[in-house]
Design a protein around this motif. Structure first.
Motif, PDB file in Angstrom:
ATOM      1  N   CYS A 198       0.572  -1.533   0.100  1.00  0.00           N
ATOM      2  CA  CYS A 198       0.203   0.027  -0.148  1.00  0.00           C
ATOM      3  C   CYS A 198       0.543   1.006   0.474  1.00  0.00           C
ATOM      4  O   CYS A 198       0.363   1.975   0.193  1.00  0.00           O
ATOM      5  N   ILE A 199       2.198   1.243  -0.318  1.00  0.00           N
ATOM      6  CA  ILE A 199       3.128   3.014   0.058  1.00  0.00           C
ATOM      7  C   ILE A 199       3.015   2.428  -1.464  1.00  0.00           C
ATOM      8  O   ILE A 199       3.958   1.916  -2.321  1.00  0.00           O
ATOM      9  N   THR A 200       2.871   4.264  -1.341  1.00  0.00           N
ATOM     10  CA  THR A 200       2.882   4.337  -2.457  1.00  0.00           C
ATOM     11  C   THR A 200       3.668   5.504  -3.313  1.00  0.00           C
ATOM     12  O   THR A 200       4.327   5.335  -4.473  1.00  0.00           O
ATOM     13  N   SER A 201       4.626   5.541  -1.917  1.00  0.00           N
ATOM     14  CA  SER A 201       5.752   6.801  -2.661  1.00  0.00           C
ATOM     15  C   SER A 201       6.144   6.785  -0.837  1.00  0.00           C
ATOM     16  O   SER A 201       5.992   6.597   0.424  1.00  0.00           O
ATOM     17  N   ILE A 202       7.920   7.273  -1.185  1.00  0.00           N
ATOM     18  CA  ILE A 202       8.696   7.506   0.000  1.00  0.00           C
ATOM     19  C   ILE A 202       9.663   8.474  -0.391  1.00  0.00           C
ATOM     20  O   ILE A 202      10.184   8.942  -1.654  1.00  0.00           O
ATOM     21  N   ASP A 203       9.752   9.181  -0.271  1.00  0.00           N
ATOM     22  CA  ASP A 203       9.865  10.744   0.273  1.00  0.00           C
ATOM     23  C   ASP A 203      11.685  11.148   1.748  1.00  0.00           C
ATOM     24  O   ASP A 203      11.477  12.547   2.307  1.00  0.00           O
ATOM     25  N   GLY A 204      11.656   9.823   1.914  1.00  0.00           N
ATOM     26  CA  GLY A 204      13.057  10.205   3.148  1.00  0.00           C
ATOM     27  C   GLY A 204      12.296  10.260   4.265  1.00  0.00           C
ATOM     28  O   GLY A 204      12.312   9.367   4.975  1.00  0.00           O
ATOM     29  N   GLN A 205      11.415  11.308   4.972  1.00  0.00           N
ATOM     30  CA  GLN A 205      11.298  11.461   5.970  1.00  0.00           C
ATOM     31  C   GLN A 205       9.266  10.782   6.412  1.00  0.00           C
ATOM     32  O   GLN A 205       9.104  10.481   6.879  1.00  0.00           O
ATOM     33  N   PHE A 206       9.168  10.751   5.466  1.00  0.00           N
ATOM     34  CA  PHE A 206       7.321  10.009   5.256  1.00  0.00           C
ATOM     35  C   PHE A 206       7.283   8.917   4.458  1.00  0.00           C
ATOM     36  O   PHE A 206       7.994   8.708   3.028  1.00  0.00           O
ATOM     37  N   ALA A 207       6.607   7.687   4.008  1.00  0.00           N
ATOM     38  CA  ALA A 207       5.882   6.624   3.507  1.00  0.00           C
ATOM     39  C   ALA A 207       4.403   7.496   3.536  1.00  0.00           C
ATOM     40  O   ALA A 207       3.692   7.817   4.409  1.00  0.00           O
ATOM     41  N   HIS A 208       4.957   7.528   1.975  1.00  0.00           N
ATOM     42  CA  HIS A 208       2.270   7.914   2.186  1.00  0.00           C
ATOM     43  C   HIS A 208       2.046   6.616   1.249  1.00  0.00           C
ATOM     44  O   HIS A 208       2.774   6.041   0.477  1.00  0.00           O
ATOM     45  N   VAL A 209       1.029   6.302   2.093  1.00  0.00           N
ATOM     46  CA  VAL A 209      -0.261   5.760   1.482  1.00  0.00           C
ATOM     47  C   VAL A 209      -1.228   6.702   0.493  1.00  0.00           C
ATOM     48  O   VAL A 209      -1.907   7.088   1.560  1.00  0.00           O
ATOM     49  N   HIS A 210      -1.594   6.837  -0.253  1.00  0.00           N
ATOM     50  CA  HIS A 210      -1.961   7.671  -1.541  1.00  0.00           C
ATOM     51  C   HIS A 210      -1.579   8.663  -0.318  1.00  0.00           C
ATOM     52  O   HIS A 210      -0.459   9.259  -1.193  1.00  0.00           O
ATOM     53  N   SER A 211      -2.844  10.056  -0.151  1.00  0.00           N
ATOM     54  CA  SER A 211      -2.431  10.804   0.034  1.00  0.00           C
ATOM     55  C   SER A 211      -1.919  11.301   1.939  1.00  0.00           C
ATOM     56  O   SER A 211      -2.482  12.320   2.551  1.00  0.00           O
ATOM     57  N   THR A 212      -2.343  10.242   2.682  1.00  0.00           N
ATOM     58  CA  THR A 212      -1.798  10.596   4.072  1.00  0.00           C
ATOM     59  C   THR A 212      -0.733   9.701   3.699  1.00  0.00           C
ATOM     60  O   THR A 212       0.663   8.767   3.516  1.00  0.00           O
ATOM     61  N   ALA A 213       0.357  10.669   5.171  1.00  0.00           N
ATOM     62  CA  ALA A 213       1.659  10.442   4.871  1.00  0.00           C
ATOM     63  C   ALA A 213       2.217   9.713   6.581  1.00  0.00           C
ATOM     64  O   ALA A 213       1.905  10.300   7.785  1.00  0.00           O
ATOM     65  N   LEU A 214       3.160   8.863   6.016  1.00  0.00           N
ATOM     66  CA  LEU A 214       3.272   8.049   7.654  1.00  0.00           C
ATOM     67  C   LEU A 214       4.304   8.299   7.930  1.00  0.00           C
ATOM     68  O   LEU A 214       5.368   8.605   7.053  1.00  0.00           O
ATOM     69  N   PRO A 215       4.908   8.853   9.188  1.00  0.00           N
ATOM     70  CA  PRO A 215       6.305   9.169   9.907  1.00  0.00           C
ATOM     71  C   PRO A 215       7.238   7.385   9.738  1.00  0.00           C
ATOM     72  O   PRO A 215       6.998   6.543  10.339  1.00  0.00           O
ATOM     73  N   ILE A 216       8.352   7.887   9.261  1.00  0.00           N
ATOM     74  CA  ILE A 216       9.136   6.521   9.071  1.00  0.00           C
ATOM     75  C   ILE A 216      10.694   7.232  10.342  1.00  0.00           C
ATOM     76  O   ILE A 216      11.203   7.931  10.334  1.00  0.00           O
ATOM     77  N   ALA A 217      10.455   6.514  11.062  1.00  0.00           N
ATOM     78  CA  ALA A 217      11.296   5.846  12.465  1.00  0.00           C
ATOM     79  C   ALA A 217      13.028   6.183  11.262  1.00  0.00           C
ATOM     80  O   ALA A 217      13.132   6.188  10.760  1.00  0.00           O
ATOM     81  N   ARG A 218      14.077   7.220  12.609  1.00  0.00           N
ATOM     82  CA  ARG A 218      15.790   7.004  11.640  1.00  0.00           C
ATOM     83  C   ARG A 218      15.943   5.779  11.445  1.00  0.00           C
ATOM     84  O   ARG A 218      15.920   5.730  10.608  1.00  0.00           O
TER      85      ARG A 218
END
Length: 236
Positions: A198-218
């Motif tokens: 379900c992960i649609t994209s990752i931008d370093g700080q967040f993993a996106h599930v469509h329009s929802t950004a989920l934080p990524i721990a270091r």
């Protein structure tokens, strides 16, 4: 085949129930315990389908124990000498309530009901995995593939589903993670689990599930990078 567990602090009561169990070819006894907590590993490992559970026992009571295991895929039939517990028993989704002394005819009705319920729960297209989660005393049948991500709210979790429903479950994130297939879900952060597909994209700080950004721990960033490589290779 229903794998059965008998929990009762009275040895004679356990032996009587096991004798009844032996009369049905669709029941298979996997153990009996005088103390409910001693059986918890067996139940968590999903080695039990049906529990015959006494209510009045030393230590943890049957009702409380049923609440503890309420989100696990196991059916409960209460066995007790106290009819006043019937309403409480059904509030924790027990599928049966046998009043002691237990007669064979009543036992037969209860286990046939359990058999039908088990068949209903396991009637599927052969592909979808599913679990039962309890929300406000009601059990919801949730297809694992429909869970996009899980958010922790201290002693509760929210299940965010593909159909936009949000199911709130009285449980910890760790307990839910143990129920979900590890090959499909990843913990991004102490408060989030997400289905890899379900992960649609990752931008370093967040993993996106469509329009929802989920934080990524270091400490998860390297693992997420590996997931991106796997996805590019078509591994999920």
């Amino acid at each position: 085949m229903l794998r059965c567990l008998v929990i009762d602090d009275e040895r004679i009561a356990r032996e009587g129930l096991l004798e009844f169990v032996k009369q049905f070819d669709f029941l298979h006894p996997v153990g009996d315990y005088a103390n409910a907590l001693a059986s918890i590993d067996l139940i968590k490992n999903k080695e039990v389908d049906l529990i015959f559970l006494d209510i009045e026992m030393p230590g943890i009571k049957g009702i409380k124990f049923a609440e503890m295991i309420g989100d696990l895929p196991v059916m409960v039939i209460f066995t007790t000498a106290y009819p006043e517990y019937a309403l409480k028993g059904y509030k924790v989704n027990a599928i049966g309530y046998l009043l002691k002394p237990i007669f064979f005819e009543d036992f037969e009705k209860a286990v046939l009901k359990a058999k039908k319920w088990h068949e209903l729960m396991h009637t599927d297209d052969g592909e979808s995995e599913y679990l039962f989660f309890k929300e406000n005393g009601v059990s919801h049948r949730i297809v694992v593939e429909d869970i996009m991500y899980v958010k922790s709210l201290q002693n509760y979790v929210q299940l965010f589903l593909k159909d936009k429903r949000v199911v709130i479950v009285h449980n910890t994130l760790k307990a839910v993670q143990e129920l979900l297939p590890a090959k499909k879900f990843i913990q991004l952060h102490r408060s989030y689990l997400v289905q890899k597909a379900c992960i649609t994209s990752i931008d370093g700080q967040f993993a996106h599930v469509h329009s929802t950004a989920l934080p990524i721990a270091r400490d998860r960033k390297q693992l997420l990078a590996e997931l991106l490589t796997q996805r590019a290779a078509g591994d999920f």
